[in-house]
Design a protein around this motif. Structure first.
Motif, PDB file in Angstrom:
ATOM      1  N   LEU A  21     -40.782   4.652 -31.291  1.00  0.00           N
ATOM      2  CA  LEU A  21     -39.523   4.142 -31.134  1.00  0.00           C
ATOM      3  C   LEU A  21     -38.397   4.705 -31.910  1.00  0.00           C
ATOM      4  O   LEU A  21     -37.210   4.993 -31.644  1.00  0.00           O
ATOM      5  N   VAL A  22     -38.663   4.628 -33.377  1.00  0.00           N
ATOM      6  CA  VAL A  22     -37.649   4.890 -34.292  1.00  0.00           C
ATOM      7  C   VAL A  22     -37.369   6.411 -34.248  1.00  0.00           C
ATOM      8  O   VAL A  22     -36.429   6.812 -34.622  1.00  0.00           O
ATOM      9  N   PHE A  23     -38.507   7.021 -34.072  1.00  0.00           N
ATOM     10  CA  PHE A  23     -38.375   8.703 -34.290  1.00  0.00           C
ATOM     11  C   PHE A  23     -37.528   9.302 -33.077  1.00  0.00           C
ATOM     12  O   PHE A  23     -36.568   9.982 -33.389  1.00  0.00           O
ATOM     13  N   ILE A  24     -37.806   8.678 -31.902  1.00  0.00           N
ATOM     14  CA  ILE A  24     -37.145   9.095 -30.495  1.00  0.00           C
ATOM     15  C   ILE A  24     -35.584   8.470 -30.389  1.00  0.00           C
ATOM     16  O   ILE A  24     -34.764   8.978 -30.312  1.00  0.00           O
ATOM     17  N   GLY A 105     -41.520   6.437 -38.664  1.00  0.00           N
ATOM     18  CA  GLY A 105     -40.540   7.186 -37.738  1.00  0.00           C
ATOM     19  C   GLY A 105     -39.409   7.685 -38.145  1.00  0.00           C
ATOM     20  O   GLY A 105     -38.845   8.976 -37.950  1.00  0.00           O
ATOM     21  N   ALA A 106     -38.701   6.911 -39.170  1.00  0.00           N
ATOM     22  CA  ALA A 106     -37.524   7.451 -40.135  1.00  0.00           C
ATOM     23  C   ALA A 106     -37.792   8.539 -40.821  1.00  0.00           C
ATOM     24  O   ALA A 106     -36.902   9.528 -40.722  1.00  0.00           O
ATOM     25  N   ALA A 107     -38.968   8.671 -41.422  1.00  0.00           N
ATOM     26  CA  ALA A 107     -39.268   9.732 -42.278  1.00  0.00           C
ATOM     27  C   ALA A 107     -39.477  10.942 -41.436  1.00  0.00           C
ATOM     28  O   ALA A 107     -39.217  12.310 -41.877  1.00  0.00           O
ATOM     29  N   ALA A 108     -40.026  10.988 -40.222  1.00  0.00           N
ATOM     30  CA  ALA A 108     -40.341  11.925 -39.403  1.00  0.00           C
ATOM     31  C   ALA A 108     -38.987  12.530 -38.951  1.00  0.00           C
ATOM     32  O   ALA A 108     -38.989  13.746 -38.724  1.00  0.00           O
ATOM     33  N   ILE A 109     -38.188  11.669 -38.840  1.00  0.00           N
ATOM     34  CA  ILE A 109     -36.600  12.214 -38.433  1.00  0.00           C
ATOM     35  C   ILE A 109     -36.161  13.264 -39.328  1.00  0.00           C
ATOM     36  O   ILE A 109     -35.859  14.289 -39.135  1.00  0.00           O
ATOM     37  N   ILE A 110     -36.218  13.065 -40.963  1.00  0.00           N
ATOM     38  CA  ILE A 110     -35.916  13.945 -41.801  1.00  0.00           C
ATOM     39  C   ILE A 110     -36.915  14.910 -41.724  1.00  0.00           C
ATOM     40  O   ILE A 110     -36.500  16.366 -42.122  1.00  0.00           O
ATOM     41  N   GLY A 121     -26.382  10.087 -41.540  1.00  0.00           N
ATOM     42  CA  GLY A 121     -26.669   8.527 -41.612  1.00  0.00           C
ATOM     43  C   GLY A 121     -27.901   8.263 -41.127  1.00  0.00           C
ATOM     44  O   GLY A 121     -28.273   7.160 -41.397  1.00  0.00           O
ATOM     45  N   LEU A 122     -28.540   9.040 -40.775  1.00  0.00           N
ATOM     46  CA  LEU A 122     -30.000   8.986 -40.332  1.00  0.00           C
ATOM     47  C   LEU A 122     -30.224   7.811 -39.189  1.00  0.00           C
ATOM     48  O   LEU A 122     -31.313   7.406 -38.953  1.00  0.00           O
ATOM     49  N   LEU A 196     -34.732   1.970 -45.335  1.00  0.00           N
ATOM     50  CA  LEU A 196     -35.604   2.255 -46.636  1.00  0.00           C
ATOM     51  C   LEU A 196     -35.735   3.979 -46.911  1.00  0.00           C
ATOM     52  O   LEU A 196     -35.348   4.272 -47.974  1.00  0.00           O
ATOM     53  N   VAL A 197     -36.008   4.609 -45.848  1.00  0.00           N
ATOM     54  CA  VAL A 197     -36.092   6.074 -45.691  1.00  0.00           C
ATOM     55  C   VAL A 197     -34.858   6.679 -46.327  1.00  0.00           C
ATOM     56  O   VAL A 197     -34.758   7.642 -47.144  1.00  0.00           O
ATOM     57  N   GLN A 198     -33.515   6.192 -45.713  1.00  0.00           N
ATOM     58  CA  GLN A 198     -32.103   6.710 -46.185  1.00  0.00           C
ATOM     59  C   GLN A 198     -32.114   6.528 -47.480  1.00  0.00           C
ATOM     60  O   GLN A 198     -31.478   7.359 -48.167  1.00  0.00           O
TER      61      GLN A 198
END
Length: 270
Positions: A21-24, A105-110, A121-122, A196-198
């Motif tokens: 969900l977060v990655f996509i 998921g957020a880490a995978a975005i980066i 802004g992630l 958190l990842v940001q």
């Protein structure tokens, strides 16, 4: 029924589903900003982001719903627990799995989009030119609509097979009016993970806004669950606390008109 899945399997499904969900969904925000460059953000961009969220919800409901229920949202988990459709003892594990999945998921975005994702802004949900009360209201309303619809489509009288589509569509729809105010998180895990990842990536994060999001979303989940229970309850309904509810399918039908305890008392008095 979810009783064929072990707790470890259910938690893993929640972890993976929330990561997807977060990655996509969240990842579509920096992806759009990176592709646009200096071009202004438009309603078409918002529509594509909403579509990304909606489609990944549909996909995970059908892919993972039969394993762990595919709550992928602490507000949904809490609402199900309050209504007696999910055991309280499993709530902490589900919420932790969802939060951890959101971080992954957020880490995978980066990992996929690189430092540019953090620079734009992630996809962190935040509000700028509005008061905290307006932000609270926006997140409460958006989350309430989502959880209310979820309870409707999993009800034993609901049409079978369409729950995933309905949930995905309401996510798509709710984001449109709420996103201009708060980014339309409508999910405490989705709020926390990217923040958190940001922060770890060196970006600026407004941690003081986190309680506004989390409290509004959790309260909305509880309120929606309780209200739907009042509206939909009939003599044939009874509270069930099981190993979980599959959001892809309605609750089992054919429940007895009276509880086992009442039936026992009736038989003894006969």
């Amino acid at each position: 029924m979810l009783d064929e899945s072990s707790l470890a399997q259910r938690l893993a499904a929640e972890f993976i589903g929330t990561a997807f969900l977060v990655f996509i969904g969240v990842g579509s925000v920096p992806a759009t900003l990176i592709v646009n460059g200096d071009a202004p953000f438009t309603m078409a961009d918002l529509g594509m982001i909403s579509l990304a969220f909606g489609t990944v919800v549909v996909a995970t409901v059908y892919a993972l719903g039969h394993i762990g229920g595919n709550h992928i949202n602490p507000a949904v988990t809490l609402g199900l627990a309050v209504s007696g459709k999910f055991p309280w003892r499993q709530v902490p594990g589900y919420v932790l799995a969802q939060a951890a999945g959101a971080v992954l998921g957020a880490a995978a975005i980066i990992g996929v989009l690189g430092k540019k994702a953090s620079d734009v802004g992630l996809g962190v949900a935040k509000y700028t030119s509005i008061s905290w009360t307006q932000a609270f209201t926006a997140e409460f309303v958006g989350t309430f609509i989502l959880v209310f619809v979820i309870f409707g489509v999993i009800h034993r009288k609901a049409a079978a097979g369409f729950a995933g589509v309905a949930i995905g569509l309401v996510v798509f729809a709710a984001i449109i009016p709420v996103a201009p105010a708060t980014g339309a998180s409508i999910n405490p895990a989705r709020t926390f993970g990217p923040m958190l990842v940001q922060q770890i990536a060196g970006g600026q994060v407004e941690w003081r806004q986190l309680p506004v999001y989390v409290v509004a979303e959790l309260l909305a989940g509880v309120a929606a669950a309780l209200l739907y229970g009042v509206l939909a309850r009939t003599p044939a309904d009874r509270a069930l606390s099981s190993s979980g509810i599959d959001l892809a399918d309605p609750e089992p039908s054919g429940q007895p008109d009276v509880s086992p305890e009442l039936a026992s008392r009736q038989s003894l008095s006969a």
